[in-house]
Enzyme design. Structure first.
Site, short mmCIF file in Angstrom:
data_model
loop_
_atom_site.label_atom_id
_atom_site.label_comp_id
_atom_site.label_asym_id
_atom_site.label_seq_id
_atom_site.Cartn_x
_atom_site.Cartn_y
_atom_site.Cartn_z
CB CYS A 105 55.31 76.59 75.67
SG CYS A 105 54.19 77.86 76.25
CB CYS A 112 46.72 87.94 76.13
SG CYS A 112 45.40 86.94 76.86
CB CYS A 116 46.17 87.39 83.96
SG CYS A 116 44.94 86.32 83.22
CB CYS A 119 50.16 87.55 82.62
SG CYS A 119 50.56 87.15 80.92
CD GLU A 160 41.81 81.74 77.19
OE1 GLU A 160 42.08 81.90 78.38
OE2 GLU A 160 41.60 80.62 76.68
CB SER A 213 45.04 79.79 84.38
OG SER A 213 46.15 80.40 84.88
CG LEU A 214 41.38 77.73 90.45
CD1 LEU A 214 40.10 78.11 89.74
CD2 LEU A 214 41.21 76.38 91.15
CG ASN A 215 46.36 81.51 88.67
OD1 ASN A 215 47.14 80.58 88.81
ND2 ASN A 215 46.12 82.05 87.49
CB CYS A 332 54.87 80.53 83.78
SG CYS A 332 53.11 80.47 83.81
S1 SF4 Z 1 48.05 84.56 81.82
FE1 SF4 Z 1 47.42 83.78 79.80
S2 SF4 Z 1 45.24 84.42 79.65
FE2 SF4 Z 1 46.14 85.67 81.29
S3 SF4 Z 1 46.80 87.57 80.25
FE3 SF4 Z 1 48.57 86.14 80.29
S4 SF4 Z 1 48.50 85.09 78.31
FE4 SF4 Z 1 46.47 86.01 78.66
#
Ligand code: SF4
Length: 350
Positions: A105, A112, A116, A119, A160, A213-215, A332
């Site tokens: 990965c 980023c 989100c 995250c 991203e 990534s739908l969520n 993740c």
């Molecule tokens: S989940 Fe992915 S796109 Fe969303 S803030 Fe985290 S690293 Fe960025």
């Protein structure tokens, strides 16, 4: 300034070599040395003339763009590699062994911008894009350490990928070109939070697996955890997904992070199934990893099972993906969590 040849895709390398007054086929020889034989200097490239090697030394480099800072091994076999960049920033890559598969990965940005809320990487904000060589060197270094055993790549680390589209596409060409790494495009997956115009552009530029990534199955709910949804709501996103050109016999992937008492109800599962009906896809259900300072809860096991069964009852291909590497914060949404945010230098935003 010397050009790092790992910043060029195969066509750009060919142009570079022609500009040096050499025959174009030399670029394929050089690519093989860099990406198959892991040459560390031009003097290793013994089938090139000394004159060409001298020219390459004068105008270019193949030096590593990353320094391995540390490696952490999880009890479940996952390893996290922390790399230091030339400007002092740090990024991470995670190697996940799973039977015959060995998936790396990789990261595409320092931090980023997508925000989100589930995250930890989002807490850093976007500091800068990674160069192509910084993306591809994650693979080259970890693959070498692991005796060339990496079989699959996912662009799901920090950042991203589609917010750094040019360098992401260049690195994908290096991974999948037969003169470079030569991985099948079926073994390489790009993940996105849903930047709709960039999904279209990615599909126009390269054939590769896509994971979205739908969520959440409702706009209001999705916008709460993924601000990108305000610009590109679910209907618009799914319309673009339906048109995405995948490699032969591959399915689009939707990632759905199950957050306890937020998006894990039976009604949410039914709504999700209705949304995805008719799309050739698979769904990865990822129970949320509880990680401070984020306030969401992990879902209860019975909710996860019920959610999956409802999707199955609609004929959807849904599987639960247990996050790997929890004990080393390699799971993740946990990348970049281990070192203080103030260590990241903020002056290279691009
Ligand atoms: S989940 Fe992915 S796109 Fe969303 S803030 Fe985290 S690293 Fe960025």
């Amino acid at each position: 300034m010397l050009t790092n040849l790992k910043d060029l895709d195969p066509q750009e390398l060919e142009q570079f070599i022609i500009a040096l007054g050499e025959m174009s086929y030399r670029s394929r020889q050089i690519s093989k040395w860099i990406f198959n034989r892991y040459a560390e200097s031009f003097s290793d490239m013994t089938d090139l003339s000394i004159g060409l090697r001298d020219k390459l030394c004068s105008f270019s480099t193949i030096e590593n763009s990353l320094n391995l800072d540390s490696r952490m091994d999880s009890s479940d076999g996952t390893s996290k590699y922390l790399f230091k960049l030339f400007d002092g920033n740090k990024i991470e890559s995670v190697l996940i062994p799973d039977g015959k598969r060995n998936t790396l990965c990789i990261s595409t940005q320092v931090g980023c911008a997508m925000g989100c809320t589930f995250c930890l990487t989002a807490r850093i904000g976007k500091i800068r894009n990674l160069s192509t060589s910084e993306i591809i060197d994650q693979f080259l270094i970890v693959n070498k350490i692991n005796n060339h055993s990496i079989t699959n790549i996912v662009y799901m680390g920090m950042g991203e990928p589609l917010d750094n589209l040019d360098n992401t596409v260049r690195s994908l060409k290096l991974l999948t070109s037969k003169d470079c790494v030569g991985l099948s495009p079926k073994r390489v997956t790009v993940s996105t939070s849903g930047l709709v115009p960039k999904i279209k552009e990615l599909g126009n530029r390269i054939t590769i697996n896509l994971s979205v990534s739908l969520n959440a199955p409702y706009n209001e709910m999705r916008s709460q955890i993924m601000p990108v949804n305000k610009a590109y709501p679910i209907k618009v996103l799914l319309e673009q997904c339906r048109k995405f050109p995948l490699p032969n016999r591959k399915l689009l992937t939707f990632e759905y992070v199950l957050i306890g008492e937020f998006n894990d109800s039976d009604n949410d599962a039914i709504r999700l199934a209705e949304l995805l009906r008719g799309i050739n896809c698979k769904i990865n259900l990822i129970p949320f990893n509880e990680a401070q300072p984020i306030d969401f809860k992990a879902p209860k096991d019975n909710k996860v099972i019920s959610f999956q069964k409802i999707l199955w009852s609609y004929g959807l291909n849904a599987r639960v993906r247990k996050s790997r590497g929890r004990d080393i914060l390699g799971a993740c949404g946990q990348l970049a969590a281990r070192y203080p945010l103030e260590n990241q230098k903020r002056k290279f935003i691009n």
